[in-house]
Write a protein that holds these residues in place. Sequence first.
Motif, mmCIF file in Angstrom:
data_model
loop_
_atom_site.group_PDB
_atom_site.id
_atom_site.type_symbol
_atom_site.label_atom_id
_atom_site.label_comp_id
_atom_site.label_asym_id
_atom_site.label_seq_id
_atom_site.Cartn_x
_atom_site.Cartn_y
_atom_site.Cartn_z
ATOM 1 N N GLU A 145 0.918 -1.211 0.015
ATOM 2 C CA GLU A 145 -0.166 -0.014 -0.071
ATOM 3 C C GLU A 145 1.022 1.318 -0.039
ATOM 4 O O GLU A 145 1.931 1.519 0.824
ATOM 5 C CB GLU A 145 -0.982 -0.088 0.929
ATOM 6 C CG GLU A 145 -2.022 -1.029 1.001
ATOM 7 C CD GLU A 145 -3.004 -0.896 2.147
ATOM 8 O OE1 GLU A 145 -2.954 0.177 3.085
ATOM 9 O OE2 GLU A 145 -4.055 -1.609 2.231
ATOM 10 N N ILE A 146 0.438 2.198 -0.808
ATOM 11 C CA ILE A 146 1.098 3.384 -0.919
ATOM 12 C C ILE A 146 0.134 4.510 -0.381
ATOM 13 O O ILE A 146 -0.719 4.694 -1.170
ATOM 14 C CB ILE A 146 1.731 3.743 -2.435
ATOM 15 C CG1 ILE A 146 2.555 2.573 -2.819
ATOM 16 C CG2 ILE A 146 2.521 5.234 -2.547
ATOM 17 C CD1 ILE A 146 3.110 2.977 -4.329
ATOM 18 N N PRO A 147 0.385 5.078 0.647
ATOM 19 C CA PRO A 147 -0.578 6.001 1.394
ATOM 20 C C PRO A 147 -0.175 7.167 0.703
ATOM 21 O O PRO A 147 0.483 8.206 1.099
ATOM 22 C CB PRO A 147 0.011 5.959 2.971
ATOM 23 C CG PRO A 147 1.296 5.717 2.732
ATOM 24 C CD PRO A 147 1.288 4.712 1.526
ATOM 25 N N VAL A 148 -1.162 7.562 -0.466
ATOM 26 C CA VAL A 148 -0.723 8.900 -1.134
ATOM 27 C C VAL A 148 -1.043 10.110 -0.575
ATOM 28 O O VAL A 148 0.018 11.020 -0.513
ATOM 29 C CB VAL A 148 -1.818 8.713 -2.603
ATOM 30 C CG1 VAL A 148 -1.595 10.131 -3.196
ATOM 31 C CG2 VAL A 148 -1.725 7.626 -3.323
ATOM 32 N N SER A 149 -2.150 10.249 0.289
ATOM 33 C CA SER A 149 -2.179 11.388 0.999
ATOM 34 C C SER A 149 -0.951 11.845 1.927
ATOM 35 O O SER A 149 -0.656 12.836 2.216
ATOM 36 C CB SER A 149 -3.674 11.636 1.595
ATOM 37 O OG SER A 149 -4.841 11.581 0.640
ATOM 38 N N ASP A 150 -0.664 10.669 2.596
ATOM 39 C CA ASP A 150 0.365 11.113 3.823
ATOM 40 C C ASP A 150 1.417 11.250 3.312
ATOM 41 O O ASP A 150 2.506 12.150 3.369
ATOM 42 C CB ASP A 150 0.478 9.614 4.648
ATOM 43 C CG ASP A 150 -0.544 9.402 5.546
ATOM 44 O OD1 ASP A 150 -1.325 10.452 5.922
ATOM 45 O OD2 ASP A 150 -1.018 8.090 5.804
ATOM 46 N N LEU A 151 2.109 10.706 1.911
ATOM 47 C CA LEU A 151 3.094 11.064 1.273
ATOM 48 C C LEU A 151 3.182 12.666 0.438
ATOM 49 O O LEU A 151 4.285 13.155 0.537
ATOM 50 C CB LEU A 151 3.532 10.056 0.149
ATOM 51 C CG LEU A 151 3.973 8.674 0.819
ATOM 52 C CD1 LEU A 151 4.063 7.790 -0.320
ATOM 53 C CD2 LEU A 151 5.173 8.793 1.630
ATOM 54 N N ALA A 152 2.129 12.754 0.255
ATOM 55 C CA ALA A 152 1.653 14.267 -0.206
ATOM 56 C C ALA A 152 1.975 15.153 0.590
ATOM 57 O O ALA A 152 2.539 16.452 0.808
ATOM 58 C CB ALA A 152 0.450 14.310 -1.087
ATOM 59 N N ALA A 153 1.362 14.991 1.997
ATOM 60 C CA ALA A 153 1.700 15.688 3.163
ATOM 61 C C ALA A 153 2.940 16.046 3.462
ATOM 62 O O ALA A 153 3.463 16.884 3.918
ATOM 63 C CB ALA A 153 0.817 15.388 4.309
ATOM 64 N N LYS A 154 3.792 14.815 3.406
ATOM 65 C CA LYS A 154 5.218 15.044 3.631
ATOM 66 C C LYS A 154 5.968 16.025 2.777
ATOM 67 O O LYS A 154 6.660 16.893 3.155
ATOM 68 C CB LYS A 154 5.960 13.604 3.496
ATOM 69 C CG LYS A 154 7.526 13.702 3.832
ATOM 70 C CD LYS A 154 7.868 13.789 4.950
ATOM 71 C CE LYS A 154 9.102 13.848 5.384
ATOM 72 N NZ LYS A 154 9.836 15.159 4.992
ATOM 73 N N MET A 155 5.580 15.905 1.617
ATOM 74 C CA MET A 155 6.201 16.933 0.569
ATOM 75 C C MET A 155 5.758 18.260 0.744
ATOM 76 O O MET A 155 6.350 19.418 0.840
ATOM 77 C CB MET A 155 5.874 16.672 -1.001
ATOM 78 C CG MET A 155 6.326 17.631 -2.116
ATOM 79 S SD MET A 155 5.824 17.408 -3.509
ATOM 80 C CE MET A 155 6.535 18.813 -4.457
ATOM 81 N N ALA A 156 4.487 18.474 1.283
ATOM 82 C CA ALA A 156 3.740 19.742 1.626
ATOM 83 C C ALA A 156 4.605 20.213 2.962
ATOM 84 O O ALA A 156 4.629 21.594 3.064
ATOM 85 C CB ALA A 156 2.355 19.862 1.913
ATOM 86 N N GLU A 157 4.916 19.426 3.876
ATOM 87 C CA GLU A 157 5.506 19.914 5.111
ATOM 88 C C GLU A 157 6.790 20.320 4.678
ATOM 89 O O GLU A 157 7.384 21.426 5.307
ATOM 90 C CB GLU A 157 5.581 18.695 5.917
ATOM 91 C CG GLU A 157 6.742 18.817 7.102
ATOM 92 C CD GLU A 157 6.995 17.535 7.733
ATOM 93 O OE1 GLU A 157 7.984 17.306 8.620
ATOM 94 O OE2 GLU A 157 6.622 16.414 7.488
ATOM 95 N N ASP A 158 7.524 19.767 3.799
ATOM 96 C CA ASP A 158 8.799 20.222 3.508
ATOM 97 C C ASP A 158 8.836 21.674 2.727
ATOM 98 O O ASP A 158 9.703 22.329 3.014
ATOM 99 C CB ASP A 158 9.598 19.119 2.565
ATOM 100 C CG ASP A 158 9.970 17.914 3.390
ATOM 101 O OD1 ASP A 158 10.034 18.311 4.843
ATOM 102 O OD2 ASP A 158 10.246 16.891 2.678
ATOM 103 N N ASP A 159 7.833 21.733 2.056
ATOM 104 C CA ASP A 159 7.651 23.168 1.222
ATOM 105 C C ASP A 159 7.385 24.045 2.131
ATOM 106 O O ASP A 159 7.873 25.238 2.127
ATOM 107 C CB ASP A 159 6.342 22.993 0.135
ATOM 108 C CG ASP A 159 6.769 22.187 -0.978
ATOM 109 O OD1 ASP A 159 8.117 22.007 -1.306
ATOM 110 O OD2 ASP A 159 5.509 21.625 -1.721
ATOM 111 N N GLU A 160 6.412 23.853 3.145
ATOM 112 C CA GLU A 160 6.341 24.802 4.218
ATOM 113 C C GLU A 160 7.377 25.221 4.924
ATOM 114 O O GLU A 160 7.805 26.375 5.339
ATOM 115 C CB GLU A 160 5.251 24.353 5.063
ATOM 116 C CG GLU A 160 4.700 25.406 6.133
ATOM 117 C CD GLU A 160 3.555 24.863 7.069
ATOM 118 O OE1 GLU A 160 3.446 25.289 8.570
ATOM 119 O OE2 GLU A 160 2.899 23.981 6.520
ATOM 120 N N CYS A 161 8.434 24.154 5.168
ATOM 121 C CA CYS A 161 9.448 24.411 6.110
ATOM 122 C C CYS A 161 10.433 25.331 5.223
ATOM 123 O O CYS A 161 11.181 26.228 5.682
ATOM 124 C CB CYS A 161 10.291 22.893 6.290
ATOM 125 S SG CYS A 161 11.933 22.887 7.076
#
Length: 325
Positions: A145-161
């Motif tokens: 299983e690839i949890p798409v939303s969680d992995l997208a959130a990881k990218m968004a977290e880094d963008d915000e950082c």
Amino acid sequence: MAMAAALLSLQTNASSVIQERQGKQGAQIAIEIIKIFGDIFKFAGFAFPEEVDAWDWGANPNMCDIYMETTDGLNCYASVRCNDGLREYNAGKSTWSACYQGGRQFFNDPRIGDFSIQFSGKDGIDGQGLTSPLLQVKDVGNWKEIPVSDLAAKMAEDDECRDHLGTTCDDGPYVCMWLGGPYEREKGRTRKWRCGVPKTGMNFPGFDSDGPTNSRGYRPGWCGVHVTQYQKPDPSKDQYTLEARVVDANQNEIGSSGGKKGSKLVFNSKLWLPFVINSRAVDADPLDFEYDNVRWNSNDSKDHHCSVGNYDHGKREIDCGFTCK
């Protein structure tokens, strides 16, 4: 960033994007993502090596871009784009029989093999409608299983950082992302995601796509050989020494010389026949290869796609491909 440091960073620097997850703190979600992929992520000393993102098939022709969308909580649609073109799934938005929360739709694409998409949530972190897609590819971790939303959130977290001039922001590569920007996911009636997966038999940090193997335990097709050639300590009397390994069409190692040997290698592997490598007289000479009555040398960049590095610290690296039945 080393693995321990990466986990510490996730614990102390989780952003508000991931913290929106109901009932769980952002750091906990981020750590769970790492655990989910713990058995297939190959960190090799770094949490996320600086490479192209998974969906960038233009920069990495071994990858494909899977696009997913829903509109008004239904109207599911997906496409797969690789360097050889686009294939659409449910283009008319009328044949996706499992377009509902929890429904899992199966597809087949000749580049990546069997895959499925399941919208597991509703009105979640992605906004209103069908959300939280789970992407699964048969050849990647046997339907991992690839949890798409969680992995997208990881990218968004880094963008915000990075937007806040953070000093410990990860740089990817990323596997999934929201389209339209993470801060616009509440707007509009259509939810959009994209993820990258490797073509069958290809690899990406965190994803190893393995096609079916034969009775000898390897995948036939286009195999590869990697050789390290060590220079002669004393050219007037010494010989070259060679070290080699072969990989199958899944890019998995299926045999090796067992370390540094002499100037000629003849070794067995999972392949049906022995593999032969022979050196010549001087440093500028190519290496000679033989497998299954096919002979070539390391100057063959056309048919066997050989690449030869320069000598550095007394050795050079050589790669070639060959047909393995």
